[in-house]
Design an enzyme around this catalytic site. Structure first.
Site, PDB file in Angstrom:
ATOM      1  N   LYS A   9       0.836  -1.199   0.000  1.00 53.10           N
ATOM      2  CA  LYS A   9       0.000   0.000   0.000  1.00 53.10           C
ATOM      3  C   LYS A   9       0.880   1.262   0.000  1.00 53.10           C
ATOM      4  O   LYS A   9       2.098   1.183   0.214  1.00 53.10           O
ATOM      5  CB  LYS A   9      -0.918  -0.031   1.235  1.00 53.10           C
ATOM      6  CG  LYS A   9      -1.919  -1.203   1.245  1.00 53.10           C
ATOM      7  CD  LYS A   9      -2.781  -1.153   2.507  1.00 53.10           C
ATOM      8  CE  LYS A   9      -3.768  -2.295   2.571  1.00 53.10           C
ATOM      9  NZ  LYS A   9      -4.616  -2.233   3.794  1.00 53.10           N
ATOM     10  N   TYR A  49     -12.136  -2.903  -3.043  1.00 53.34           N
ATOM     11  CA  TYR A  49     -12.673  -2.954  -1.684  1.00 53.34           C
ATOM     12  C   TYR A  49     -14.199  -3.001  -1.662  1.00 53.34           C
ATOM     13  O   TYR A  49     -14.818  -2.646  -0.663  1.00 53.34           O
ATOM     14  CB  TYR A  49     -12.152  -1.763  -0.882  1.00 53.34           C
ATOM     15  CG  TYR A  49     -10.720  -1.954  -0.402  1.00 53.34           C
ATOM     16  CD1 TYR A  49     -10.368  -3.049   0.399  1.00 53.34           C
ATOM     17  CD2 TYR A  49      -9.714  -1.056  -0.732  1.00 53.34           C
ATOM     18  CE1 TYR A  49      -9.069  -3.232   0.842  1.00 53.34           C
ATOM     19  CE2 TYR A  49      -8.406  -1.228  -0.286  1.00 53.34           C
ATOM     20  CZ  TYR A  49      -8.093  -2.320   0.500  1.00 53.34           C
ATOM     21  OH  TYR A  49      -6.804  -2.502   0.947  1.00 53.34           O
ATOM     22  N   ASN A 112      -1.689  -0.183   7.503  1.00 52.95           N
ATOM     23  CA  ASN A 112      -1.155  -1.519   7.790  1.00 52.95           C
ATOM     24  C   ASN A 112      -0.349  -2.113   6.633  1.00 52.95           C
ATOM     25  O   ASN A 112      -0.154  -3.324   6.548  1.00 52.95           O
ATOM     26  CB  ASN A 112      -2.264  -2.463   8.273  1.00 52.95           C
ATOM     27  CG  ASN A 112      -3.338  -2.680   7.231  1.00 52.95           C
ATOM     28  OD1 ASN A 112      -3.235  -2.197   6.102  1.00 52.95           O
ATOM     29  ND2 ASN A 112      -4.366  -3.431   7.599  1.00 52.95           N
ATOM     30  N   HIS A 115      -1.695  -5.411   1.496  1.00 51.31           N
ATOM     31  CA  HIS A 115      -2.943  -6.159   1.300  1.00 51.31           C
ATOM     32  C   HIS A 115      -2.604  -7.560   0.821  1.00 51.31           C
ATOM     33  O   HIS A 115      -1.706  -7.731   0.012  1.00 51.31           O
ATOM     34  CB  HIS A 115      -3.823  -5.482   0.245  1.00 51.31           C
ATOM     35  CG  HIS A 115      -4.930  -6.379  -0.234  1.00 51.31           C
ATOM     36  ND1 HIS A 115      -6.126  -6.486   0.441  1.00 51.31           N
ATOM     37  CD2 HIS A 115      -4.991  -7.259  -1.268  1.00 51.31           C
ATOM     38  CE1 HIS A 115      -6.883  -7.390  -0.181  1.00 51.31           C
ATOM     39  NE2 HIS A 115      -6.222  -7.864  -1.216  1.00 51.31           N
ATOM     40  N   GLU A 126      -9.165 -10.835  -7.493  1.00 50.42           N
ATOM     41  CA  GLU A 126      -8.263  -9.682  -7.361  1.00 50.42           C
ATOM     42  C   GLU A 126      -7.160  -9.706  -8.420  1.00 50.42           C
ATOM     43  O   GLU A 126      -6.797  -8.667  -8.977  1.00 50.42           O
ATOM     44  CB  GLU A 126      -7.691  -9.625  -5.941  1.00 50.42           C
ATOM     45  CG  GLU A 126      -8.795  -9.295  -4.927  1.00 50.42           C
ATOM     46  CD  GLU A 126      -8.364  -9.339  -3.471  1.00 50.42           C
ATOM     47  OE1 GLU A 126      -7.208  -9.755  -3.180  1.00 50.42           O
ATOM     48  OE2 GLU A 126      -9.181  -8.965  -2.612  1.00 50.42           O
TER      49      GLU A 126
END
Ligand code: IDP
Ligand code: MG
Length: 151
Positions: A9, A49, A112, A115, A126
């Site tokens: 990310k 998402y 965080n 992913h 995905e």
């Protein structure tokens, strides 16, 4: 062979952790079959998402993912979906075990770092969303017989 989608990310890119993430997955023995740095459009972020679209954090999450470059990767290997989730660690970095990526490098749930697909079907969805077929490279690692008992 099983495949999964792993994305570093914007915070992971900004914090110079791209190499660290790739290093850990490579060292485990998984095979890198797709890799690209990119800016994420709102449309792609919202599709990615989609499952969270009713959640209160959805808008902030989409804004964050589109806020800077990400590194999108696809990895291959036996059990790679579940195993890479363990390497990544729990969603909340403060709850993630030391030794996991989030446990070692993160603090906030909204920062965080990484992913990873949560199931084989999600991984397929995905991978199809983020990569064109021709962007994925199928190759046979020459060390395979040192990683797998049977080929
Ligand atoms: P995962 O990334 O571990 O699969 P999910 O529950 O699928 O976790 O959530 C997707 C992402 O949404 C998380 O990685 C995190 O960045 C963000 N997120 C999840 N829950 C919260 C929250 O309660 N507040 C803010 N962000 C959240
Ligand atoms: Mg998830």
């Amino acid at each position: 062979m099983e495949r999964t989608f792993i994305m570093i990310k914007p915070d992971g890119v900004q914090r110079n952790l791209v190499g660290e993430v790739i290093k850990r997955l490579e060292a485990k023995g998984f095979t890198l079959v797709g890799l690209k740095m990119m800016s994420v459009s709102h449309e792609l972020a919202e599709k990615h998402y989609d499952v969270h679209k009713e959640r209160p954090f959805f808008k902030g999450l989409v804004e964050f993912i589109t806020s800077g470059p990400v590194v999108a990767t696809v990895w291959e290997g036996e059990g790679v979906v579940a195993s890479s989730r363990k390497i990544i660690g729990a969603t909340n970095p403060l709850a993630a075990e030391p030794g996991t990526i989030r446990g070692d490098y993160g603090i906030s749930i909204g920062r965080n770092l990484i992913h990873g697909s949560d199931a084989i079907e999600t991984a397929q969805r995905e991978i199809d969303l983020w990569f064109k077929d021709e962007e994925l490279v199928s190759w046979e690692p020459s060390i395979k017989s040192w990683l797998y008992e049977e080929n």
